[in-house]
Design a protein around this motif. Structure first.
Motif, PDB file in Angstrom:
ATOM      1  N   THR A  93       0.824  -1.200   0.000  1.00  0.00           N
ATOM      2  CA  THR A  93       0.000   0.000   0.000  1.00  0.00           C
ATOM      3  C   THR A  93       0.861   1.254   0.000  1.00  0.00           C
ATOM      4  OG1 THR A  93      -1.674  -1.210   1.236  1.00  0.00           O
ATOM      5  CG2 THR A  93      -1.896   1.171   1.181  1.00  0.00           C
ATOM      6  N   GLU A  95       4.231   1.443  -0.584  1.00  0.00           N
ATOM      7  CA  GLU A  95       5.433   1.372  -1.418  1.00  0.00           C
ATOM      8  C   GLU A  95       5.124   1.837  -2.845  1.00  0.00           C
ATOM      9  OE1 GLU A  95       8.788   1.080  -3.120  1.00  0.00           O
ATOM     10  OE2 GLU A  95       8.790   0.458  -1.044  1.00  0.00           O
ATOM     11  N   PRO A  96       5.661   2.976  -3.276  1.00  0.00           N
ATOM     12  CA  PRO A  96       5.339   3.499  -4.615  1.00  0.00           C
ATOM     13  C   PRO A  96       5.861   2.620  -5.751  1.00  0.00           C
ATOM     14  CG  PRO A  96       7.004   4.868  -3.545  1.00  0.00           C
ATOM     15  CD  PRO A  96       6.552   3.860  -2.542  1.00  0.00           C
ATOM     16  N   THR A  97       6.893   1.819  -5.499  1.00  0.00           N
ATOM     17  CA  THR A  97       7.444   0.963  -6.545  1.00  0.00           C
ATOM     18  C   THR A  97       6.422  -0.063  -7.020  1.00  0.00           C
ATOM     19  OG1 THR A  97       9.588   1.220  -5.486  1.00  0.00           O
ATOM     20  CG2 THR A  97       9.410  -0.506  -7.135  1.00  0.00           C
ATOM     21  N   TRP A  98       5.551  -0.509  -6.120  1.00  0.00           N
ATOM     22  CA  TRP A  98       4.548  -1.509  -6.483  1.00  0.00           C
ATOM     23  C   TRP A  98       3.580  -0.971  -7.520  1.00  0.00           C
ATOM     24  CZ3 TRP A  98       5.106  -6.431  -5.553  1.00  0.00           C
ATOM     25  CH2 TRP A  98       5.928  -6.830  -4.496  1.00  0.00           C
ATOM     26  N   ALA A  99       3.338   0.331  -7.502  1.00  0.00           N
ATOM     27  CA  ALA A  99       2.411   0.935  -8.460  1.00  0.00           C
ATOM     28  C   ALA A  99       2.931   0.815  -9.889  1.00  0.00           C
ATOM     29  CB  ALA A  99       2.162   2.394  -8.100  1.00  0.00           C
ATOM     30  N   LYS A 100       4.237   0.695 -10.045  1.00  0.00           N
ATOM     31  CA  LYS A 100       4.831   0.596 -11.377  1.00  0.00           C
ATOM     32  C   LYS A 100       4.732  -0.813 -11.954  1.00  0.00           C
ATOM     33  CE  LYS A 100       8.136   4.201 -10.204  1.00  0.00           C
ATOM     34  NZ  LYS A 100       9.526   4.493  -9.883  1.00  0.00           N
ATOM     35  N   THR A 102       2.915  -4.431 -13.050  1.00  0.00           N
ATOM     36  CA  THR A 102       1.630  -4.810 -13.633  1.00  0.00           C
ATOM     37  C   THR A 102       0.790  -5.522 -12.577  1.00  0.00           C
ATOM     38  OG1 THR A 102       2.398  -6.982 -14.351  1.00  0.00           O
ATOM     39  CG2 THR A 102       2.722  -5.124 -15.893  1.00  0.00           C
ATOM     40  N   ARG A 106       2.087  -7.765  -9.308  1.00  0.00           N
ATOM     41  CA  ARG A 106       1.715  -7.468  -7.920  1.00  0.00           C
ATOM     42  C   ARG A 106       1.056  -8.680  -7.267  1.00  0.00           C
ATOM     43  NH1 ARG A 106       0.359  -2.416 -10.212  1.00  0.00           N
ATOM     44  NH2 ARG A 106      -1.843  -2.991 -10.311  1.00  0.00           N
TER      45      ARG A 106
END
Length: 169
Positions: A93, A95-100, A102, A106
């Motif tokens: 939630t 961690e901004p890297t997870w948003a990048k 697919t 994830r």
């Protein structure tokens, strides 16, 4: 993905430990051994174990016997439930890297993390339960039962296995 998760655990370790402790302290202890002051000392070593398994790119075993804590007093059940909540909240939630990544990436990362945590949790919970004085071997089939019939608490599998967690507010 394993290396990515291991790196994320190391990067966010202080925040993970803080969030995990907050979650653990928010719940009432199921027994004297489940008091947060007794359990917080296990957190760093547990994170190290999770990270070690992930760093070695090991796949958790797929077939496990379900953990059965009939008395509900095993302090590690709450310990690992709050660990999972803290890990998901912090790594997926915040961690901004997870948003990048697919969606499938994830999902794969979450599955790997949960599988690793559940394997460690199942082993630890079962080891603790094997020492429980509330557990008595029955004559029928050698299956463990409770010494006080009628007291049945949900085990690790019944509480969290494959259930989505509500976001912490």
């Amino acid at each position: 993905m394993h290396e990515f998760l291991a790196c994320a655990l190391a990067t966010h370790r202080p925040r993970l430990l803080q969030r995990w402790e907050e979650s653990l302290r928010a719940l009432p202890p199921s027994s004297a051994l489940a008091h947060p002051d007794a359990l917080v000392h296990l957190m760093p070593a547990t994170l190290d174990r999770i990270r070690s398994v992930l760093a070695k790119n090991l796949r958790s075993r797929t077939e496990r016997m379900p953990v059965d804590c009939r008395c509900g007093m095993n302090p590690l059940i709450t310990f690992f439930i709050t660990a999972e909540a803290a890990l998901i909240e912090t790594l997926f939630t915040a961690e901004p890297t997870w948003a990048k990544l697919t969606g499938p990436q994830r999902e794969d990362g979450l599955a790997i993390l949960r599988s690793t945590l559940h394997a460690i949790a199942d082993d630890d919970i079962e080891a603790f339960c094997s020492l429980c004085q509330m557990r008595v071997q029955s004559r029928r089939g050698g299956k463990a039962t409770t010494a006080r019939p009628g007291i049945n608490a949900p085990g690790w599998d019944e509480c969290v296995r494959d259930r989505p967690l509500a976001p912490h507010r």
